[in-house]
Enzyme design. Structure first.
Site, mmCIF file in Angstrom:
data_model
loop_
_atom_site.group_PDB
_atom_site.id
_atom_site.type_symbol
_atom_site.label_atom_id
_atom_site.label_comp_id
_atom_site.label_asym_id
_atom_site.label_seq_id
_atom_site.Cartn_x
_atom_site.Cartn_y
_atom_site.Cartn_z
ATOM 1 C CB CYS A 1 -0.652 -0.039 1.159
ATOM 2 S SG CYS A 1 0.293 0.186 2.814
ATOM 3 C CG HIS B 1 3.157 -0.345 12.186
ATOM 4 N ND1 HIS B 1 4.601 -0.997 12.204
ATOM 5 C CD2 HIS B 1 2.606 -2.546 11.756
ATOM 6 C CE1 HIS B 1 4.203 -1.946 11.343
ATOM 7 N NE2 HIS B 1 3.336 -2.704 10.723
ATOM 8 C CD GLU C 1 -3.092 0.914 13.328
ATOM 9 O OE1 GLU C 1 -2.517 0.552 12.829
ATOM 10 O OE2 GLU C 1 -4.301 1.737 13.254
ATOM 11 C CB SER D 1 1.547 -9.094 8.782
ATOM 12 O OG SER D 1 0.140 -8.467 7.671
ATOM 13 C CB SER D 2 -2.904 -7.165 11.668
ATOM 14 O OG SER D 2 -4.463 -6.408 11.699
ATOM 15 C CG ASN D 3 -2.270 -5.870 5.606
ATOM 16 O OD1 ASN D 3 -2.292 -6.918 4.950
ATOM 17 N ND2 ASN D 3 -1.011 -5.674 6.463
ATOM 18 C CB SER E 1 3.245 -5.349 5.907
ATOM 19 O OG SER E 1 3.027 -6.645 5.664
HETATM 20 O O1 0CH Z 1 -1.266 -5.692 9.484
HETATM 21 P P1 0CH Z 1 -0.240 -4.738 9.864
HETATM 22 O O2 0CH Z 1 -0.795 -3.681 10.836
HETATM 23 O O3 0CH Z 1 -0.002 -5.577 10.669
HETATM 24 O O4 0CH Z 1 0.623 -4.456 9.130
HETATM 25 P P2 0CH Z 1 1.877 -4.081 8.298
HETATM 26 O O5 0CH Z 1 1.632 -5.562 7.621
HETATM 27 O O6 0CH Z 1 2.889 -4.210 8.548
HETATM 28 O O7 0CH Z 1 1.145 -3.920 7.428
HETATM 29 C C1 0CH Z 1 1.132 -2.167 7.150
HETATM 30 C C2 0CH Z 1 0.311 -1.902 7.864
HETATM 31 C C3 0CH Z 1 1.286 -0.555 8.677
HETATM 32 C C4 0CH Z 1 0.351 -0.084 9.855
HETATM 33 O O8 0CH Z 1 -0.864 0.711 9.088
HETATM 34 FE FE1 SF4 Z 2 -1.302 3.077 5.869
HETATM 35 FE FE2 SF4 Z 2 -1.748 0.768 6.565
HETATM 36 FE FE3 SF4 Z 2 -3.164 1.795 5.291
HETATM 37 FE FE4 SF4 Z 2 -1.304 0.917 4.445
HETATM 38 S S1 SF4 Z 2 -2.097 -0.364 5.725
HETATM 39 S S2 SF4 Z 2 -2.419 2.737 4.011
HETATM 40 S S3 SF4 Z 2 0.232 1.033 6.173
HETATM 41 S S4 SF4 Z 2 -2.693 2.116 6.934
#
Ligand code: 0CH
Ligand code: SF4
Length: 322
Positions: free
Chosen positions: A21, A83, A135, A231-233, A276
């Site tokens: 992203c 985060h 976060e 990674s939460s997402n 990520s």
């Molecule tokens: O999904 P999370 O927040 O664990 O983080 P990630 O995998 O590093 O993805 C990017 C989101 C970073 C903050 O929103």
């Molecule tokens: Fe920003 Fe996290 Fe959304 Fe990516 S996933 S755009 S780092 S808020």
């Protein structure tokens, strides 16, 4: 990408959008630029983003990942991860005379601003999110006295509010949209006057990746989500795939983690990746599948993403005064 299934019906669907992203792209670029402009070592508080491959690659280039700022030598450079951090962490860094580069995603900063604004008006803030996630620690650290963390619909019963006319819910940016709505529904049963956030806190990238996996999942015998376990997402994408009808779904960091048994009797494999995750890791999975007869690859596109963020200001070329 060729979209015709092989004679044995083997095909791959690849979700789009997937992967990086705008906030992750900026955060990774920030560490690369910091290394370029200042030379190694560059310290990074926590993982810059929750991806094993990204962290390992940047470590090889001279980034040093630490848990807390007290591990950073006095006066050195430290990057704050995508985060975000609490004001207490900023203060600690200042006390150690660290030069900070803030790679907090602007969409996380937006939630911090909301917390500050509602705390100023002395609202009770019900923050939907996962305990211990960086976060959430950063966001709730903006106003610990006003924030209550709500992890699930089951938690709603434990919420206590002082003035029902001044209660708002906010959230972590990387949650499941559907699960969050269930939690909010449960909260609203407790506090019918609960106010909504001024704008969506679950960010565009999280939402788009969930919409794309939902579109693909009902056709899939197996959905492989590339992403790290913290990674939460990415973890949410596995849950969303299963809820949307995928027969099975697994989270993997690398193609080599695929268990051949997962492919038994499978015709359609869905592939996606968390926000990520570098695309090279998805390519690795597609190559692995192609070697085993899944050569037909079709993209399932539900949105086009064009958003980009400028680098943290500490890394932008300084303007020459005239
Ligand atoms: O999904 P999370 O927040 O664990 O983080 P990630 O995998 O590093 O993805 C990017 C989101 C970073 C903050 O929103
Ligand atoms: Fe920003 Fe996290 Fe959304 Fe990516 S996933 S755009 S780092 S808020």
């Amino acid at each position: 990408m060729s979209g015709t299934a092989g004679p044995d019906g083997k095909r791959v669907l690849v979700a789009k959008p997937r992967g990086y992203c705008a906030g992750v792209d900026r955060a990774v670029e920030a560490v690369e630029q910091a290394l370029e402009q200042h030379g190694a070592p560059v310290y990074v508080r926590k993982q810059i983003v929750h991806n094993k491959h990204v962290v390992e690659t940047l470590s090889e280039r001279g980034a040093v990942f630490v848990d807390e700022t007290d591990e950073v030598p006095e006066g050195a450079i430290v990057v704050f991860s995508a985060h975000g951090v609490s004001p207490a962490v900023r203060d600690e860094a200042k006390a150690r005379s660290l030069t900070t580069i803030d790679a907090t995603c602007p969409l996380v900063t937006k939630v911090h601003q909301e917390v500050k604004r509602f705390a100023r008006e002395d609202f009770d803030i019900l923050l939907v999110g996962h305990a211990g996630h960086e976060e959430v620690e950063g966001t709730s650290g903006e106003a610990p006295a006003n924030v209550q963390l709500v992890e699930s619909a089951a938690d709603a019963a434990n919420v206590t509010v002082r003035d029902p006319s001044k209660v708002v819910w906010l959230s972590q940016t990387t949650l499941s949209v559907d699960e969050t709505m269930e939690t909010v529904h449960a909260l609203r049963e407790q506090v019918p006057t609960l106010q909504n956030p001024p704008s969506d806190d679950i960010c565009y990238a999280t939402q788009n990746r969930q919409v794309a996996v939902k579109a693909m999942a009902p056709q899939c015998d197996l959905v492989l989500v590339v992403g790290s376990p913290n990674s939460s997402n990415s973890v949410r994408l596995v849950e969303v795939a299963l809820q949307a009808g995928a027969k099975a779904s697994y989270l993997i960091d690398y193609a080599r983690e695929i268990d051949e048994a997962w492919l038994d009797g499978v015709r359609t494999v869905g592939v996606t990746s968390g926000a990520s995750v570098p695309e090279v890791l998805v390519r690795g999975v597609l190559d692995y599948l192609a070697e085993r007869g899944w050569e037909s690859v079709e993209e399932v596109t539900t949105a086009e993403e064009t958003l980009t963020f400028a680098l943290p200001r500490e890394l932008r070329p300084s303007r020459v005064a005239r």
